[in-house]
Design an enzyme around this catalytic site. Structure first.
Site, short mmCIF file in Angstrom:
data_model
loop_
_atom_site.label_atom_id
_atom_site.label_comp_id
_atom_site.label_asym_id
_atom_site.label_seq_id
_atom_site.Cartn_x
_atom_site.Cartn_y
_atom_site.Cartn_z
N GLY A 1 12.78 11.16 15.05
CA GLY A 1 11.58 12.34 14.83
C GLY A 1 11.89 12.89 13.18
O GLY A 1 12.44 11.85 12.27
N VAL B 1 19.98 8.10 25.86
CA VAL B 1 19.71 7.70 27.52
C VAL B 1 19.88 6.72 28.58
O VAL B 1 20.88 6.33 29.82
CB VAL B 1 17.53 7.62 27.72
CG1 VAL B 1 17.27 7.42 29.78
CG2 VAL B 1 16.59 8.94 27.69
N LEU C 1 18.75 3.32 28.50
CA LEU C 1 17.45 1.94 29.05
C LEU C 1 17.74 2.37 30.58
O LEU C 1 17.50 1.92 31.57
CB LEU C 1 17.45 1.11 28.25
CG LEU C 1 17.28 0.59 27.16
CD1 LEU C 1 17.36 -0.79 27.36
CD2 LEU C 1 16.25 0.26 26.96
N GLY D 1 11.13 1.03 28.06
CA GLY D 1 12.07 -0.05 28.34
C GLY D 1 12.97 -0.57 29.57
O GLY D 1 13.24 0.61 30.46
N CYS E 1 18.71 -3.87 21.82
CA CYS E 1 20.28 -3.50 22.83
C CYS E 1 21.70 -4.22 22.64
O CYS E 1 21.59 -5.13 21.76
CB CYS E 1 19.55 -3.94 23.84
SG CYS E 1 18.90 -2.84 25.32
C1 LIG Z 1 13.90 9.89 24.76
C2 LIG Z 1 14.13 8.50 24.11
C3 LIG Z 1 13.94 7.20 24.66
C4 LIG Z 1 13.23 6.44 23.87
N1 LIG Z 1 13.58 4.81 24.47
C5 LIG Z 1 13.30 4.15 24.08
C6 LIG Z 1 13.08 2.95 24.85
O1 LIG Z 1 13.92 2.65 25.92
N2 LIG Z 1 12.78 1.54 24.72
C7 LIG Z 1 12.64 1.02 22.80
O2 LIG Z 1 12.20 0.16 22.47
N3 LIG Z 1 12.34 2.23 22.14
C8 LIG Z 1 13.34 3.59 22.71
N4 LIG Z 1 13.58 4.80 22.54
C9 LIG Z 1 12.76 4.60 20.55
C10 LIG Z 1 10.81 4.77 19.89
O3 LIG Z 1 10.86 3.96 20.87
C11 LIG Z 1 11.45 5.31 19.07
O4 LIG Z 1 10.96 3.57 18.42
C12 LIG Z 1 11.55 5.75 18.00
O5 LIG Z 1 12.08 7.40 18.83
C13 LIG Z 1 11.34 6.53 16.10
O6 LIG Z 1 9.89 7.48 16.83
P1 LIG Z 1 10.18 8.70 16.84
O7 LIG Z 1 11.13 8.99 14.97
O8 LIG Z 1 8.55 8.43 16.55
O9 LIG Z 1 10.81 9.13 18.08
C14 LIG Z 1 13.33 6.43 22.60
C15 LIG Z 1 12.95 7.02 21.95
C16 LIG Z 1 13.85 8.67 22.69
C17 LIG Z 1 13.47 9.16 21.88
#
Ligand SMILES: Cc1cc2nc3c(=O)[nH]c(=O)nc-3n(C[C@H](O)[C@H](O)[C@H](O)COP(=O)(O)O)c2cc1C
Ligand SMILES: Cc1cc2nc3c(=O)[nH]c(=O)nc-3n(C[C@H](O)[C@H](O)[C@H](O)COP(=O)(O)OP(=O)(O)OC[C@H]3O[C@@H](n4cnc5c(N)ncnc54)[C@H](O)[C@@H]3O)c2cc1C
Ligand SMILES: Cc1cc2nc3c(=O)[nH]c(=O)nc-3n(C[C@H](O)[C@H](O)[C@H](O)COP(=O)(O)OP(=O)(O)OC[C@H]3O[C@@H](n4cnc5c(N)ncnc54)[C@H](O)[C@@H]3O)c2cc1C
Ligand SMILES: Cc1cc2nc3c(=O)[nH]c(=O)nc-3n(C[C@H](O)[C@H](O)[C@H](O)COP(=O)(O)O)c2cc1C
Ligand code: FES
Ligand code: FES
Lengths: 256, 303, 303, 256
Positions: free
Chosen positions: C216, C71, C73, C46, C129
């Site tokens: 997760g 984190v 952003l 992001g 956000c």
């Molecule tokens: C460490 C971390 C950082 C993330 N940073 C962003 C981000 O910058 N922008 C965003 O739209 N989603 C962000 N996400 C969300 C993921 O893109 C995703 O939507 C979310 O983790 C669900 O998928 P998952 O269960 O496979 O992790 C982040 C997720 C994690 C774990």
């Protein structure tokens, strides 16, 4: 109802067909009270829900239960990795088993695939009075035939592809036996279409028939109402629970 | 031995652990495994005005560290509960929370009314039910509906009234404040999150109801967050639940602000879970020389 | 070999698997492990108008079958991205989704504008956000705010615009329809669910930000449900994510209605996860004699 | 940076203190490129996040790495259950290690508790030029002293309760050594208060000092920005990442 939860030692483990395992479990308190048709509820490490598995053998002298199960998904896979000497976490014995009647002179036990194991304790009870019809996909999937023979029961083997025994479904030899008459009871476990078929035949011929059903379970003891099954009792629709009211039901009760 | 007793809305619990509504039936089945007296309380299966058969099976699906259920409020109706189940449960030395539900605010009030002349200790009003009057939107997802049903039930009962909140909302504190303002004596949370699983071999949803409620360890972090938010937003006690499976989890939820803790899905994994959790809470408190569990309620120190 | 290619908003993906924004940085780190060309697409970290340092550590906590992150952003700003990161990524034969965010609709539009003259394939607008103009309520949790930010970004870009939805809402289909009506070309979901963990030994939240986003395996059933609901509510494609860790999970999400699938937290458990998932999807389709993955999109048959 | 993920065989396992295990892992490709101060990221079955553990020994000839870790929670508990012959899933070698300078004539290695293991590869490099100061809670927690001695390094042992070695913290003997002068570099790993203290002393005495930090990690390779640590670089605040920019940092960079 009486049941216990505990960690019990696996006294013996063997693979009896591809992805099918037999465990002999040392659990005297459970073996003491277990009946044919009941099941055990096994914890698979890392999973929220336990896995229900029918009792395939009860040895009250040795204080052991036997279970036979197929690896179908991740939970049974995990359980299959347990070895002789390991402990297995069981909640058992659970459910309502088969009705046993000493006066029955001729009973038919019908097992389809992994529905065959719960028929074995019945064969042990009825011995020569029983005909055990078992159906499998193919010869590689055949299990427990020797065990059935040892009980004195007559065995009839069918496979879908004809690679062992009769080529066809269990209903074929069953219908022939029905024609010959003299059947006091039919006990069956296996896929739903098979059970439905058998129930129909028994109804038409007025034969006492009990079937063992499967349903996805959580508690296994009748508390969560997760394993509902539509039945008729006293002419009223009744949402029975497979884990407590079953897994064995009178075939006439079940609403298909 | 730490003092595990807590008091919620004037009711004394010998310890804070309560099997959650729907996982414990009316107690009989687990009584084979441990004496009910060991528990702080029991939340009974959700009961409606009339008998309900619930949804068609399958009603249960497994998920990573959790499960879905779509039992759909199968229950024998409030009259059966009052006549056949409650008297037995009230003999046990344990707080009984009668979990009730209905499709309209009036129905909920009527159910509560039927408990008025019983000795039940508390009423737990489940507002996650779809409200038939308002096109099926659950009471629990709209402030106005949540307020309305609380108001009606409040009028119908003088018992301590616990309103059980749904987590399927944008802002759970709004709902909590709405029910507080209409006279709820406590809130309990979280109910299940709406989820779905599909059998990819058949292309069918695993649950016959297509969707179901997610509970178990998977939801624990959401429960901790919501309990913390709600405890900071209202002045009435919070009963916490959602994914608790160990004494440490229960302690964590109490630190977040819960005055008592319900245990749901964990009991399916381990039928002794509630009893084990009580023992583990005691061990933890002893190891930290904390003399009463009441000291840790809401004790979290945010950064 | 099944045909794994999909087309989302006119963009061809050689396969439906996309590492999710935030878990894959700008790709360099995982390039040590597998060639980026294997992927269908990459959703980049992001990016905001100006460089951001993010939240104070700890930013990571483990949960049952999942994790929390806060984190916040952290990113080097859009100019850095356009100059230093994007050209490299565009050399790879893989669809690039530039994930962008901002504290106001105007800021988001400005970031999108800066991508207009680049060759980036798609813009993924993260509306989870908090919006500083509206007292911190996230854009993604209110229809009006979601519509407004989509409208502004839509004006600023001619690129395919994917709006990434938050699951922390009462009704995600309302938000999806709101962004669709303002010109979103697709939606992606789910972002993380708000959660919390407390270190019971210190009484401190594990995350310095107190709360963080849950992702997760734990959230997978929620993702399946929301993808299914949204796919049935809008006419634009849905990119699904949330807890996918195997080819079977990806198939399940596509059956629920996803045209492509992002993989987040699973990559932390197994850095090969995206590649493994692609292989497993292929194996599954082959075993069922399904010639193209496109056949299973939305193929679930509800009861 | 180069790293690999794979399943590697545990060539040896032993418990070296209460709840502290030492694994020797056969992983030639990793041992070949690993440096002192780097870490391995270990998958614990059933957990989403890997566990970072410092490299405690590198044997390029045998193609092995050594790790020493304490059971702190469920993840390290799970890893500790692995046995000799089992495979361990590692992503390694990760991070930025210690700066090695052959011209250094006297270096001090300071390890606090479970921060001691990453000091051992440095002792192997610097041998007699090194003084290894190690501090532990009590005599029961003491580890690796014999290993340090074998490298030729001088060892100084401290315990918080005086049950072994010097009664007190590692800073005590360290300050004495500083007074004697001639120290080219200090390397340290351990609890934050200890590191802060040592960094302060080095700063005051103008001694080159590198410290190994800990932070909760997800990816372990710099992609997720999960393990941020506030540092100063070129007079600007810089959110560095422990997994990639560290775990070893120049003590002067770190904002405490
Ligand atoms: C460490 C971390 C950082 C993330 N940073 C962003 C981000 O910058 N922008 C965003 O739209 N989603 C962000 N996400 C969300 C993921 O893109 C995703 O939507 C979310 O983790 C669900 O998928 P998952 O269960 O496979 O992790 C982040 C997720 C994690 C774990
Ligand atoms: C009363 C009863 C007796 C049984 N006896 C035997 C037996 O003797 N031998 C044998 O091999 N199998 C038996 N089964 C089926 C066995 O329970 C399932 O194969 C097993 O639960 C699948 O678990 P899994 O983790 O491998 O599969 P998964 O599909 O990963 O399981 C996911 C979830 O669905 C449930 N589930 C999946 N299939 C079934 C099913 N057919 N019935 C009930 N729940 C299911 C699981 O328990 C679990 O909760 C019996 C089932 C019941 C209800
Ligand atoms: C670069 C680095 C090198 C390390 N080297 C060693 C070593 O050589 N020997 C050793 O015994 N320990 C070492 N640690 C600490 C070790 O990583 C933690 O003790 C371990 O992760 C705890 O996991 P757990 O599941 O037992 O604990 P839990 O508390 O259950 O873990 C929960 C989560 O928090 C994380 N976590 C908990 N404590 C720490 C910590 N101190 N640092 C980072 N993450 C943590 C875990 O990784 C996991 O994600 C090191 C840490 C880092 C960052
Ligand atoms: C099988 C099952 C049935 C449930 N039935 C009810 C119910 O009737 N009324 C109610 O308020 N909550 C019901 N719940 C929700 C639980 O009481 C509890 O809020 C939820 O499961 C979260 O806790 P857990 O994660 O510990 O399971 C049910 C949950 C399960 C798993
Ligand atoms: S599984 Fe709980 S009632 Fe049958
Ligand atoms: S753990 Fe991902 S950046 Fe360090």
């Amino acid at each position: 109802m009486k049941y216990k939860q505990g960690n019990f030692i696996i006294a013996n483990k063997c693979a009896i067909a591809k992805e099918i395992y037999s465990f002999e479990i040392l659990c005297p308190e459970i073996a003491e009270i277990a009946c044919a048709g009941q099941f055990v509820h096994i914890r698979a490490e890392g999973f929220t829900l336990r896995r229900p598995i029918s009792i395939c053998g009860i040895d009250k002298n040795k204080g052991t239960l036997r279970i036979v199960f197929e690896v179908r998904g991740e939970g049974t896979e995990k359980i299959s990795q347990l070895n002789k000497g390991d402990t297995i976490d069981m909640l058992a014995p659970l459910g309502h088993g088969f009705t046993i009647n000493e006066n029955f002179k001729k009973v038919i036990l019908i097992g389809g695939g992994i529905g065959t194991p719960p028929m074995l304790p019945l064969a042990q009870i009825y011995g020569e009075k029983a005909v055990a019809i078992s159906g499998f996909r193919n010869s590689g999937a055949v299990i427990l035939q020797e065990d059935f023979r040892k009980t004195g029961a007559e065995t009839v083997l069918c496979t879908d592809d004809g690679s062992a025994g009769i080529h066809g479904f269990v209903t074929q030899p069953f219908e022939e036996l029905v024609k010959n008459g003299g059947i006091d009871a039919v006990y069956a476990c296996g896929p739903m279409p098979m059970l439905k078929n058998i129930s129909g035949i028994c109804k038409d011929n007025n034969i006492f028939c009990e079937i063992s059903l499967e349903e996805r379970m959580a508690c296994g003891i009748g508390a969560c109402l997760g394993c509902a099954c539509r039945t008729m009792r006293n002419d009223e629709e009744y949402f029975a629970h497979v884990c407590k009211d079953g897994p064995v039901f009178n075939a006439e009760e079940v609403i298909w | 031995m730490a003092d595990l007793s807590v008091n919620v809305c004037g009711i004394d619990f010998k310890n804070p652990i309560i099997p959650a509504s729907g996982v414990f039936g009316y107690g009989h089945e687990y009584e084979e495994i441990f004496p009910l007296e060991k528990l702080g309380g029991i939340a009974t299966k959700g009961t409606t005005l009339h008998r309900r058969t619930g949804n068609i099976s399958p009603r249960i699906a497994e998920t990573p560290s959790g499960m879905l259920n779509s039992v759909g409020l199968q229950n024998p109706g409030i009259d059966h509960f009052v006549e056949k189940e409650l008297p037995y449960l009230l003999q046990k030395n344990v707080v009984i929370l009668a979990n009730i539900a209905g499709s309209t605010a009036e129905e909920c009030a009527e159910v509560a009314q039927k408990l008025e002349n019983t000795d039940v200790h508390m009423i737990e009003l489940n507002i996650s039910c779809p409200n038939v009057k308002h096109g099926g939107a659950a009471f629990g997802t709209r402030c106005d509906l949540a307020a309305e049903v609380t108001k009606q039930v409040r009028k119908a009962t003088s018992k301590p009234l616990v309103v059980k909140l749904s987590p399927n909302v944008t802002d759970i504190t709004e709902i909590a404040r709405a029910v507080e303002s209409e006279g709820a004596d406590a809130v309990s949370l979280i109910n299940t999150l709406l989820g779905m699983r599909i059998n990819i071999n058949t292309g069918r949803p695993i649950l016959h109801n297509n969707v179901g409620g997610l509970s178990g360890g998977a939801v624990f972090p959401i429960a901790v967050r919501m309990v913390w938010q709600v405890a900071n937003a209202v002045n009435i006690p919070v009963i916490g639940m959602g994914g608790v499976s160990s004494g440490k989890d229960a302690i964590e939820l109490m630190m977040a602000g819960a005055s008592a803790v319900q245990v749901g899905a964990a009991i399916f994994t381990d039928p002794y879970a509630p009893v084990k959790i009580i023992d583990e809470m005691n061990d933890f408190l002893d190891s930290k020389n904390i003399s009463s569990v009441r000291e840790i309620i809401g004790a979290v120190k945010p950064w």
